[in-house]
Design a protein around this motif. Structure first.
Motif, PDB file in Angstrom:
ATOM      1  N   LEU A  63     -31.616 -30.484  44.584  1.00 31.24           N
ATOM      2  CA  LEU A  63     -32.379 -29.458  43.871  1.00 31.24           C
ATOM      3  C   LEU A  63     -33.064 -28.496  44.837  1.00 31.24           C
ATOM      4  N   LEU A  64     -33.343 -28.964  46.044  1.00 39.15           N
ATOM      5  CA  LEU A  64     -34.027 -28.142  47.041  1.00 39.15           C
ATOM      6  C   LEU A  64     -33.069 -27.274  47.856  1.00 39.15           C
ATOM      7  N   ARG A  65     -31.787 -27.383  47.604  1.00 41.31           N
ATOM      8  CA  ARG A  65     -30.831 -26.545  48.328  1.00 41.31           C
ATOM      9  C   ARG A  65     -31.161 -25.068  48.126  1.00 41.31           C
ATOM     10  N   PRO A  66     -31.141 -24.262  49.186  1.00 37.41           N
ATOM     11  CA  PRO A  66     -31.436 -22.830  49.040  1.00 37.41           C
ATOM     12  C   PRO A  66     -30.491 -22.125  48.079  1.00 37.41           C
ATOM     13  N   PRO A  83     -34.841 -14.894  29.324  1.00 33.33           N
ATOM     14  CA  PRO A  83     -35.426 -14.106  30.426  1.00 33.33           C
ATOM     15  C   PRO A  83     -36.629 -14.801  31.062  1.00 33.33           C
ATOM     16  N   ARG A  84     -37.022 -14.274  32.230  1.00 34.58           N
ATOM     17  CA  ARG A  84     -38.216 -14.691  32.967  1.00 34.58           C
ATOM     18  C   ARG A  84     -38.139 -16.122  33.501  1.00 34.58           C
ATOM     19  N   GLU A  85     -36.956 -16.494  33.967  1.00 31.91           N
ATOM     20  CA  GLU A  85     -36.820 -17.820  34.577  1.00 31.91           C
ATOM     21  C   GLU A  85     -37.632 -17.878  35.870  1.00 31.91           C
ATOM     22  N   ASN A  86     -38.328 -18.995  36.067  1.00 33.81           N
ATOM     23  CA  ASN A  86     -39.125 -19.152  37.297  1.00 33.81           C
ATOM     24  C   ASN A  86     -38.288 -19.805  38.398  1.00 33.81           C
ATOM     25  N   GLU A  87     -38.923 -20.140  39.515  1.00 37.51           N
ATOM     26  CA  GLU A  87     -38.187 -20.588  40.688  1.00 37.51           C
ATOM     27  C   GLU A  87     -37.816 -22.064  40.669  1.00 37.51           C
ATOM     28  N   HIS A  88     -38.503 -22.861  39.891  1.00 38.90           N
ATOM     29  CA  HIS A  88     -38.148 -24.281  39.812  1.00 38.90           C
ATOM     30  C   HIS A  88     -38.652 -24.859  38.499  1.00 38.90           C
ATOM     31  N   PRO A  89     -38.095 -25.984  38.060  1.00 37.83           N
ATOM     32  CA  PRO A  89     -38.557 -26.611  36.820  1.00 37.83           C
ATOM     33  C   PRO A  89     -39.909 -27.282  37.020  1.00 37.83           C
ATOM     34  N   HIS A  90     -40.670 -27.429  35.954  1.00 44.12           N
ATOM     35  CA  HIS A  90     -41.933 -28.161  36.032  1.00 44.12           C
ATOM     36  C   HIS A  90     -41.734 -29.652  35.765  1.00 44.12           C
ATOM     37  N   PHE A  91     -40.612 -29.997  35.137  1.00 43.00           N
ATOM     38  CA  PHE A  91     -40.334 -31.394  34.805  1.00 43.00           C
ATOM     39  C   PHE A  91     -38.894 -31.726  35.147  1.00 43.00           C
ATOM     40  N   ILE A  92     -38.687 -32.930  35.654  1.00 44.90           N
ATOM     41  CA  ILE A  92     -37.341 -33.443  35.904  1.00 44.90           C
ATOM     42  C   ILE A  92     -37.330 -34.901  35.468  1.00 44.90           C
ATOM     43  N   VAL A  93     -36.353 -35.270  34.671  1.00 49.78           N
ATOM     44  CA  VAL A  93     -36.201 -36.684  34.298  1.00 49.78           C
ATOM     45  C   VAL A  93     -34.819 -37.139  34.750  1.00 49.78           C
ATOM     46  N   TYR A 353     -40.456 -36.936  36.991  1.00 50.29           N
ATOM     47  CA  TYR A 353     -41.032 -36.087  38.029  1.00 50.29           C
ATOM     48  C   TYR A 353     -41.738 -34.890  37.403  1.00 50.29           C
ATOM     49  N   ILE A 354     -42.797 -34.422  38.071  1.00 47.31           N
ATOM     50  CA  ILE A 354     -43.373 -33.125  37.751  1.00 47.31           C
ATOM     51  C   ILE A 354     -43.343 -32.281  39.018  1.00 47.31           C
ATOM     52  N   TRP A 355     -43.262 -30.970  38.834  1.00 48.47           N
ATOM     53  CA  TRP A 355     -43.183 -30.053  39.972  1.00 48.47           C
ATOM     54  C   TRP A 355     -44.189 -28.936  39.731  1.00 48.47           C
ATOM     55  N   ALA A 359     -45.995 -26.218  44.830  1.00 47.26           N
ATOM     56  CA  ALA A 359     -45.667 -27.451  45.551  1.00 47.26           C
ATOM     57  C   ALA A 359     -44.299 -27.317  46.222  1.00 47.26           C
ATOM     58  N   ALA A 360     -44.158 -27.918  47.389  1.00 45.11           N
ATOM     59  CA  ALA A 360     -42.901 -27.824  48.142  1.00 45.11           C
ATOM     60  C   ALA A 360     -41.780 -28.610  47.479  1.00 45.11           C
ATOM     61  N   ARG A 361     -42.132 -29.692  46.772  1.00 42.97           N
ATOM     62  CA  ARG A 361     -41.118 -30.512  46.134  1.00 42.97           C
ATOM     63  C   ARG A 361     -41.737 -31.210  44.922  1.00 42.97           C
ATOM     64  N   PRO A 362     -40.919 -31.699  44.012  1.00 40.23           N
ATOM     65  CA  PRO A 362     -41.446 -32.418  42.848  1.00 40.23           C
ATOM     66  C   PRO A 362     -42.012 -33.775  43.235  1.00 40.23           C
ATOM     67  N   MET A 363     -42.858 -34.331  42.358  1.00 45.65           N
ATOM     68  CA  MET A 363     -43.512 -35.608  42.630  1.00 45.65           C
ATOM     69  C   MET A 363     -43.190 -36.605  41.515  1.00 45.65           C
TER      70      MET A 363
END
Length: 399
Positions: A63-66, A83-93, A353-355, A359-363
């Protein structure tokens, strides 16, 4: 799966405890669960805990691949782009089957993953009620990364509500009272103070969205999105008049709907891990395996109208007109790893996970489990069995 804990739990279990546990959940949330909750949590030994975390972090690296957005640009069906997609998801399961090697070692195998929230609030309620009504050893934990009940909700509140007034942030769903997951909506309202709003209740004024709160037109600054957009597309005609969410709206998404498709089984061919079954896009398959009985065929998009083919044949492959929308995946064999008084059970473990923005990466924060005694995993199956259903895990920490 931790033998001494499992033996002790099964021996001490009583139907009265289980009933009190269910009543505790209903009292806490204000509603009775609309799906079966298992009689037991899953006790995850340290070795398996370590493998699950390793598997998750290997997936996170993808997921962190450029170029992640580039390699997943075809994952979002054109008609479902928002529209208006952000740079990363806030949730990952990330969902894993619990399996066994030839030597009997428990190992995870990836089943599915989503850039979408799960039952974040309710899973904490369930774990807390298990600890209240049953003897769960103190050295086992349902949280990760040093979180506890207080800091977990602080984290969720900071990410979901953020700088806004809670009434300006809504949990959005289609017909929420009809959803099996509505108990989580109640738990979210209670823990975060945000209202649950049906899509049909939204009011649009230009690019702004509003809803009526106690008769007062209230602005929507953020949407905590629980709508699956291909399901919405199917239901749209039957909903009556409602706001079109596919247009450019002045609202923040937590998380943006496009991530549901970017982070999905679409990316399985890009993940290389011993805990991820080998997968290929069907149109890129170098050669069709001779042992097709050891593979499953999965449609990339659920709205395609066809389901997973478990017993794959050459004829099945030949019939597919859109091979770019299918993956061939090595079959996963679940292990009957949970000993229950009514026979062994299999399970899936969902790592949550939440992101946070910035944050640099999800937690990794929490978990969910599903226990089954049949061929199918899920709270809608095996309703006549006992010691099956939705559950949670308590993890032994790796040494």
């Amino acid at each position: 799966m931790i033998p001494d804990v499992r033996t002790s739990y099964n021996r001490q279990f009583t139907p009265e405890q289980y009933q009190a546990f269910l009543e505790g959940i209903a009292t806490d949330t204000g509603v009775t669960p609309s799906f079966r909750i298992a009689e037991t949590p899953v006790f995850v030994p340290a070795a398996l805990s370590s493998k699950l975390v390793q598997a998750c972090e290997e997936i996170v690296e993808v997921l962190l691949r450029p170029d992640f957005k580039t390699i997943t640009q075809d994952a979002i069906p054109p008609a479902l782009k928002v529209p208006r997609e952000n740079e990363h998801p806030h949730f990952i399961v990330i969902d894993f089957a619990v399996c066994k090697t030839a030597t009997g070692e428990l190992v995870p195998q990836l089943i599915e993953l989503q850039g979408f929230p799960t039952m974040l609030a309710f899973q904490e309620v369930m774990a807390r009620q298990f600890k209240t009504h049953f003897d769960i050893p103190d050295y086992l934990n349902n949280f990760f990364n040093g979180l506890d009940e207080t800091t977990y909700y602080e984290l969720l509140r900071d990410m979901i509500v953020g700088p806004y007034a809670p009434e300006e942030v809504i949990l959005l769903e289609v017909k929420p009272e009809e959803q099996k997951t509505k108990i989580d909506f109640y738990s979210t309202e209670k823990s975060l103070g945000i209202p649950t709003v049906c899509l049909t209740e939204l009011i649009q004024d230009g690019k702004k969205l509003y809803y009526l709160r106690n008769g007062v037109k209230t602005p929507v600054q953020r949407i905590y999105n629980r709508i699956i957009f291909d399901d919405l597309q199917k239901q749209s005609a039957s909903l009556g008049e409602h706001v079109n969410l596919f247009q450019d709206l002045d609202v923040e998404w937590i998380t943006h709907p496009n991530w549901f498709y970017r982070i999905s089984k679409y990316i399985m061919p890009f993940i290389h891990s011993e805990y991820v079954p080998k997968s290929w896009f069907l149109h890129e398959l170098p050669v069709i395996p001779a042992d097709l009985e050891n593979y499953v065929l999965k449609p990339l998009f659920s709205f395609a109208g066809q389901g997973v083919l478990i017993d794959v044949t050459q004829e099945d492959i030949d019939r597919i007109q859109d091979p770019e929308n299918w993956i061939l995946q090595h079959k996963v064999k679940y292990a009957p790893a949970i000993a229950t008084p009514t026979g062994p059970a299999i399970c899936e473990i969902r790592m949550i996970y939440i992101w946070q923005d910035g944050a640099a990466r999800p937690m990794l924060v929490h978990n969910l489990a599903r226990i089954s005694k049949g061929k199918m995993i899920g709270v809608g199956f095996n309703s006549k069995d006992t010691w099956v259903g939705g559950s949670c895990c308590f993890f032994e920490q790796p040494a």
